[in-house]
Structures are given as C-alpha cells and as structure tokens.
Write an enzyme that holds these catalytic residues in place. Structure first.
Site, PDB file in Angstrom:
ATOM      1  N   GLU A 127     -35.456  88.151   9.953  1.00  0.00           N
ATOM      2  CA  GLU A 127     -36.275  87.167   9.203  1.00  0.00           C
ATOM      3  C   GLU A 127     -36.054  87.198   7.699  1.00  0.00           C
ATOM      4  O   GLU A 127     -37.011  87.210   6.928  1.00  0.00           O
ATOM      5  CB  GLU A 127     -37.757  87.403   9.527  1.00  0.00           C
ATOM      6  CG  GLU A 127     -38.064  87.268  10.999  1.00  0.00           C
ATOM      7  CD  GLU A 127     -39.544  87.438  11.330  1.00  0.00           C
ATOM      8  OE1 GLU A 127     -40.329  87.842  10.456  1.00  0.00           O
ATOM      9  OE2 GLU A 127     -39.915  87.136  12.489  1.00  0.00           O
ATOM     10  N   ASN A 169     -31.282  88.386  13.186  1.00  0.00           N
ATOM     11  CA  ASN A 169     -32.309  87.793  14.055  1.00  0.00           C
ATOM     12  C   ASN A 169     -33.312  87.001  13.213  1.00  0.00           C
ATOM     13  O   ASN A 169     -33.747  87.469  12.153  1.00  0.00           O
ATOM     14  CB  ASN A 169     -33.040  88.944  14.772  1.00  0.00           C
ATOM     15  CG  ASN A 169     -33.943  88.505  15.901  1.00  0.00           C
ATOM     16  OD1 ASN A 169     -33.506  87.796  16.795  1.00  0.00           O
ATOM     17  ND2 ASN A 169     -35.202  88.929  15.877  1.00  0.00           N
ATOM     18  N   HIS A 205     -39.713  81.432  19.502  1.00  0.00           N
ATOM     19  CA  HIS A 205     -41.160  81.326  19.717  1.00  0.00           C
ATOM     20  C   HIS A 205     -41.490  79.833  19.675  1.00  0.00           C
ATOM     21  O   HIS A 205     -41.562  79.238  18.595  1.00  0.00           O
ATOM     22  CB  HIS A 205     -41.923  82.094  18.630  1.00  0.00           C
ATOM     23  CG  HIS A 205     -41.650  83.560  18.643  1.00  0.00           C
ATOM     24  ND1 HIS A 205     -42.027  84.366  19.697  1.00  0.00           N
ATOM     25  CD2 HIS A 205     -41.019  84.357  17.756  1.00  0.00           C
ATOM     26  CE1 HIS A 205     -41.660  85.610  19.435  1.00  0.00           C
ATOM     27  NE2 HIS A 205     -41.037  85.634  18.277  1.00  0.00           N
ATOM     28  N   GLU A 232     -36.648  86.631  21.584  1.00  0.00           N
ATOM     29  CA  GLU A 232     -38.107  86.822  21.614  1.00  0.00           C
ATOM     30  C   GLU A 232     -38.787  85.627  22.262  1.00  0.00           C
ATOM     31  O   GLU A 232     -39.842  85.167  21.813  1.00  0.00           O
ATOM     32  CB  GLU A 232     -38.651  87.032  20.189  1.00  0.00           C
ATOM     33  CG  GLU A 232     -37.997  88.187  19.458  1.00  0.00           C
ATOM     34  CD  GLU A 232     -38.597  88.482  18.082  1.00  0.00           C
ATOM     35  OE1 GLU A 232     -39.701  88.002  17.795  1.00  0.00           O
ATOM     36  OE2 GLU A 232     -37.943  89.199  17.321  1.00  0.00           O
ATOM     37  N   ASP A 234     -40.892  82.986  23.930  1.00  0.00           N
ATOM     38  CA  ASP A 234     -42.202  82.674  24.519  1.00  0.00           C
ATOM     39  C   ASP A 234     -42.487  81.212  24.220  1.00  0.00           C
ATOM     40  O   ASP A 234     -42.071  80.695  23.184  1.00  0.00           O
ATOM     41  CB  ASP A 234     -43.326  83.626  24.056  1.00  0.00           C
ATOM     42  CG  ASP A 234     -43.479  83.778  22.557  1.00  0.00           C
ATOM     43  OD1 ASP A 234     -43.047  82.894  21.799  1.00  0.00           O
ATOM     44  OD2 ASP A 234     -44.068  84.796  22.124  1.00  0.00           O
TER      45      ASP A 234
HETATM   46  C1  XIL Z   1     -44.831  91.284  16.749  1.00  0.00           C
HETATM   47  C2  XIL Z   1     -45.422  92.147  17.858  1.00  0.00           C
HETATM   48  O1  XIL Z   1     -45.326  91.448  19.081  1.00  0.00           O
HETATM   49  C3  XIL Z   1     -46.869  92.491  17.546  1.00  0.00           C
HETATM   50  O2  XIL Z   1     -47.353  93.451  18.472  1.00  0.00           O
HETATM   51  C4  XIL Z   1     -46.995  93.057  16.121  1.00  0.00           C
HETATM   52  O3  XIL Z   1     -48.349  93.231  15.826  1.00  0.00           O
HETATM   53  C5  XIL Z   1     -46.360  92.119  15.115  1.00  0.00           C
HETATM   54  O4  XIL Z   1     -44.999  91.888  15.487  1.00  0.00           O
HETATM   55  N1  XIL Z   1     -41.001  88.315  15.160  1.00  0.00           N
HETATM   56  C6  XIL Z   1     -40.491  89.573  15.401  1.00  0.00           C
HETATM   57  C7  XIL Z   1     -41.297  90.558  16.166  1.00  0.00           C
HETATM   58  O5  XIL Z   1     -39.319  89.829  15.090  1.00  0.00           O
HETATM   59  O6  XIL Z   1     -41.057  91.883  15.752  1.00  0.00           O
HETATM   60  C8  XIL Z   1     -42.764  90.253  16.095  1.00  0.00           C
HETATM   61  O7  XIL Z   1     -43.447  91.142  16.983  1.00  0.00           O
HETATM   62  C9  XIL Z   1     -43.038  88.811  16.459  1.00  0.00           C
HETATM   63  C10 XIL Z   1     -42.333  87.886  15.486  1.00  0.00           C
END
Ligand code: XIL
Length: 297
Positions: A127, A169, A205, A232, A234
């Site tokens: 990020e 990422n 996401h 990641e 969802d």
């Molecule tokens: C999130 C986790 O799922 C949570 O448990 C934590 O509190 C915050 O981080 N992008 C990412 C992940 O790269 O590491 C993040 O994970 C979600 C967004």
C-alpha cells in the site's frame, strides 16, 4: 475436484486464506483450513508491530505457529508484510528520515532471514500508493525517507531470502486506473533497471462486482514479466457469488496468475465487520459464493 484447493491445484494454482493464530484451536475453523486451502497468509502475525514490538527485539512465536500449521497441512505460506505504513510499532512511528530508513531495512532483513525457506512469497511493500486519482505515492513517513525506499526494501529482501518471490501488494489497483497505472509504471521501471521484483498482489477488497477490466489489468502486469496474485479477496453485496466467479475466471485466464487468497475463512472471521464478504457463513457452511468459485475453477 470437490475442494477449492484441489480444484485450484488441478489448474496449477493455489487457493489460500488469511488466517489468525488465535483461531487455530477452533475445530470448525481448523477443519475448513486443512481441507479447503493450499496456501495461507498470516492476517497480522508477520506485520512489523507483531514481529518487532520493541526495537531490535523480534517475536516470531505467532508467525511460527502459522508456519508450522501450514507445514503440517502441506500448505504454502505467503509472507505478509515487511514494509507498510500501517501497523508499525510505536517506536518506529516515532522515527523519520535516515533513522526510519535504516530501521525499516533492518526489519526487512531480519524477518526475511528468519522465514527464509519457509515462505513462498513475500509482500515486501504494501500500500505505498495514494488514492488521489493522480497516481501519487502515499505521503507516509516511509515515503519521506526518499522515493527509492521501495526498491531499497526489495533489494534487502532479495539479499536475505534469494528464493522467495518478492511482491508489491496494494488495493484499489484491481482495475485499470491512475493508481494501478502508477504501480504498473513502477514495476516496469524496476524490471528495466534490474530491481528485484517477481510478483504483484491485487488485494481485491470488492463490493458487488469486479472492475470490468479486471482480467485486462492482471494481464498487463503479467506482460511485464511478473507473476500476479489475488491476495486479499473479499466481496460484499448481493451480486457476491457472480463477482467471485468473475474474479476466479479472470485469474484462470491469465497464465501468470498463480493463485487466489481470500481474506478470511468464515464471514465471522472477516475484518469487514457486517459485510459477510467470504465463502463460508459464521457456522462454517458453504455459501453460494463458495459454489460459484468451485464451479469456476
Ligand atoms: C487487516 C486485518 O485483517 C485486521 O485484522 C487488522 O486489524 C488490520 O489489517 N490490507 C492489508 C491487510 O494488506 O493487512 C489488512 O488486514 C486489510 C487491508
């Protein structure tokens, strides 16, 4: 095949989940993890605040527990993440400039060395780009140490673990837009100058749909000579199952898309509270989205 993992394996891909060490004792969770997935990503356990809570003191207990569980299950591990503006320990948040740069590089070296030979890929940098529509770098303390902080992190990771795949990422880079194009330009530059980078992760996401140019975006990165991974995933919303199928098909259509990771197992495990964005409901039952993915694989 009858599981996500076995179906993905038949297509020469992995199907992974983000997992949390404190949940490994939950038998529903542990059974789904063992039977459905071929890769794991520690949801928090390998982040900077978890692995170096005070400067120079490294704590690997929770991350090691994830690795040993994955090894027992014959699953690959995606390391996440070595350098990120978020979830930095407070001591590192108090640093800037060359002191922060050297603390970050030492962190990368130490953690990548500890997990050498145990992780298939690392999200080396997470990020680092902004959502300003202009493709700027995120204005973080790490960025303020110099624009070359990202390549410095990748070089340190390569030196520490030459066999791990090294990934960049990010989120909101899932379609063709200013942010993903800025990442694309960076990766192209890294490849041209020999800066080590092997893969790009697309967090994905999502809400209701994947961008219409999702596959084309994966393909343009693959054409630079890097692997691409959905890291990641969802998806919330009423069109969830169809969107999951579209993402799965897009990955399979890109030969260098090596795998998909969902960010949690059951809806109740999701960081997106109330969104119910995952493949299993709170009781561990398969949702329509699960069937859509399995059928698409
Ligand atoms: C999130 C986790 O799922 C949570 O448990 C934590 O509190 C915050 O981080 N992008 C990412 C992940 O790269 O590491 C993040 O994970 C979600 C967004």
């Amino acid at each position: 095949a009858t599981t996500l993992g076995a179906s993905a394996t038949a297509k020469n891909r992995y199907f992974g989940a983000a997992i949390a060490a404190p949940k490994l004792g939950d038998s529903t969770y542990a059974t789904l993890l063992r039977t459905e997935f071929t890769s794991v990503t520690p949801e928090n356990e390998m982040k900077w605040d978890a692995t170096e809570p005070s400067r120079g003191t490294f704590t690997y207990t929770a991350g090691d527990r994830i690795v040993s569980t994955a090894q027992a299950n014959r699953q690959q591990v995606r390391g996440h993440t070595l350098a990120w503006h978020s979830q930095m320990p407070s001591w590192a948040q108090a640093l800037s400039g060359s002191a922060l740069r050297s603390a970050m590089l030492n962190h990368v070296t130490q953690v990548a060395t500890h997990y050498k030979g145990k992780v298939y890929a690392w999200d080396v940098v997470n990020e680092a780009f902004a959502d300003d529509g202009r493709g700027s770098r995120r204005n973080s303390a790490l960025q303020q140490t110099g624009n070359d902080w990202i390549e410095a992190a990748f070089k340190a990771a390569r030196a520490a673990d030459p066999n791990a795949k090294l990934c960049y990422n990010d989120y909101n880079t899932d379609g063709v837009n200013a942010k993903s194009t800025a990442v694309y330009t960076m990766v192209k530059d890294f490849k041209a100058r020999g800066v080590p980078i092997d893969c790009v992760g697309f967090q994905s996401h999502l809400t209701n749909t994947a961008p219409s140019d999702y596959q084309a975006n994966l393909q343009r990165f693959a054409d630079l000579g890097v692997d691409v991974q959905i890291t990641e995933l969802d998806i919330s919303g009423s069109n969830q199952a169809a969107a999951y199928a579209a993402v799965t098909k897009a990955c399979l259509a890109v030969s260098r898309c090596t795998g998909i990771t969902v960010w949690g197992i059951r809806d109740s495990d999701s960081w997106r509270t109330g969104a119910n964005p995952l493949l299993f409901d709170a009781s561990g039952a398969k949702k329509a989205a699960y069937t859509a993915v399995l059928n698409a694989l």
